[in-house]
Design a protein around this motif. Structure first.
Motif, mmCIF file in Angstrom:
data_model
loop_
_atom_site.group_PDB
_atom_site.id
_atom_site.type_symbol
_atom_site.label_atom_id
_atom_site.label_comp_id
_atom_site.label_asym_id
_atom_site.label_seq_id
_atom_site.Cartn_x
_atom_site.Cartn_y
_atom_site.Cartn_z
ATOM 1 N N THR A 53 0.763 -1.038 -0.138
ATOM 2 C CA THR A 53 -0.002 -0.408 -0.067
ATOM 3 C C THR A 53 0.993 1.364 -0.374
ATOM 4 N N SER A 54 1.892 1.229 0.488
ATOM 5 C CA SER A 54 2.800 2.193 1.122
ATOM 6 C C SER A 54 3.295 2.292 -0.552
ATOM 7 N N VAL A 55 4.220 1.786 -1.250
ATOM 8 C CA VAL A 55 4.477 1.782 -2.609
ATOM 9 C C VAL A 55 3.277 2.164 -3.094
ATOM 10 N N ALA A 56 2.328 1.949 -3.101
ATOM 11 C CA ALA A 56 1.009 2.239 -4.264
ATOM 12 C C ALA A 56 0.874 3.428 -3.896
ATOM 13 N N VAL A 116 10.722 -9.566 8.981
ATOM 14 C CA VAL A 116 11.307 -8.251 8.221
ATOM 15 C C VAL A 116 9.110 -7.533 8.025
ATOM 16 N N ARG A 117 8.494 -8.072 7.505
ATOM 17 C CA ARG A 117 7.331 -7.647 7.446
ATOM 18 C C ARG A 117 6.128 -7.417 9.054
ATOM 19 N N ALA A 118 6.432 -8.624 9.409
ATOM 20 C CA ALA A 118 6.553 -8.498 11.402
ATOM 21 C C ALA A 118 6.476 -6.759 11.842
ATOM 22 N N GLN A 119 8.494 -7.054 11.379
ATOM 23 C CA GLN A 119 8.340 -5.833 12.098
ATOM 24 C C GLN A 119 8.309 -4.495 11.787
ATOM 25 N N HIS A 173 15.747 -6.001 1.956
ATOM 26 C CA HIS A 173 16.707 -5.557 2.350
ATOM 27 C C HIS A 173 16.815 -3.764 1.644
ATOM 28 N N LEU A 174 15.259 -4.080 1.070
ATOM 29 C CA LEU A 174 15.026 -1.740 0.845
ATOM 30 C C LEU A 174 14.331 -1.871 1.713
ATOM 31 N N ASP A 175 14.194 -0.558 1.252
ATOM 32 C CA ASP A 175 13.450 0.573 2.007
ATOM 33 C C ASP A 175 12.301 1.164 0.921
ATOM 34 N N LEU A 176 12.387 1.406 1.621
ATOM 35 C CA LEU A 176 10.268 2.467 0.585
ATOM 36 C C LEU A 176 10.541 3.107 -0.408
ATOM 37 N N ASP A 177 11.389 3.531 -0.347
ATOM 38 C CA ASP A 177 11.966 4.752 -1.227
ATOM 39 C C ASP A 177 13.099 3.887 -2.130
#
Ligand code: C5P
Length: 205
Positions: free
Chosen positions: A16-19, A145-148, A189-193
């Motif tokens: 959702t954040s990426v979209a 990673v998703r839980a974090q 291993h990627l941030d949102l950007d």
């Protein structure tokens, strides 16, 4: 840009954040299809009925999704319910709602009425709902990673959130296969950007 861009993936994969960010960059709306399943789950909670029972009541309700540049507003019978859709209670029952074919058809009809262009996120947007979409992505990341990522949003302990994510991965398996022509991005291993940049590299408006 007149296209549909689909961004699918498991819960808390960041879709959702990426979209949202990709849509903002392209100047088009984004749609979060999970919100519609969440709204049907909320109907169950509000009316204290099972997923099976709510299926027979869908025609009595009016469900609308209104994309704005910064968020999606969901209206149930004219009342804005967006803020009630991301609770642990909804998380816990939404898969039982989403597995029912008549409910999927109901949600898909609401989605298919939205005029393109838009970026849409979900599980089966590229594979089942908009197979004609020109650009399709599928985001993955490990459950840990998703839980974090989700802990701050839910205000619950890491173990509780992780258990819920693993349970929901299993419960949503049936509708969660990537489209065969989707670009798969591991976001562990990627941030949102970083993810947004990878997606945009593939899009040529
Ligand atoms: O994307 P989100 O985690 O908000 O979705 C909530 C739930 O809605 C998922 O766990 C899944 O059960 C269901 N869903 C679905 N198909 C979609 C989007 C969401 O089955 N396209």
């Amino acid at each position: 840009m007149t296209e549909i861009i689909t961004i699918d993936g498991p819960s808390a994969s960041g879709k959702t954040s990426v979209a949202q960010r990709v849509a903002q960059h392209l100047g088009i709306p984004y749609i979060s299809s999970g919100l519609l399943y969440r709204a049907v789950a909320l109907m169950c909670l509000l009316e204290n009925v099972s997923a099976e029972e709510v299926e027979t009541r869908l025609a009595k309700h009016r469900l609308e999704l209104q994309p704005t540049p910064t968020q999606n507003l969901v209206f149930l019978d004219g009342r804005e319910v967006s803020k009630a859709l991301h609770s642990l209670e909804v998380d816990q029952i939404v898969s039982a709602v989403a597995v029912r074919p008549a409910i999927r058809e109901y949600v898909n009809q609401v989605l298919r009425q939205i005029p393109p262009p838009f970026v849409v996120d979900g599980r089966d947007m590229g594979s089942a709902v908009f197979p004609q979409a020109r650009y399709k992505f599928y985001l993955t990341a490990s459950p840990e990673v998703r839980a974090q990522r989700r802990v701050p949003e839910r205000g619950a302990a890491f173990d509780t959130v992780l258990t819920e994510i693993i349970r929901r991965d299993e419960a949503d398996k049936r509708q969660s296969d990537p489209a065969r022509d989707a670009i798969i991005l591991d976001t562990s291993h990627l941030d949102l950007d970083g993810v947004v940049q990878r997606v945009l590299e593939h899009i040529h408006p």
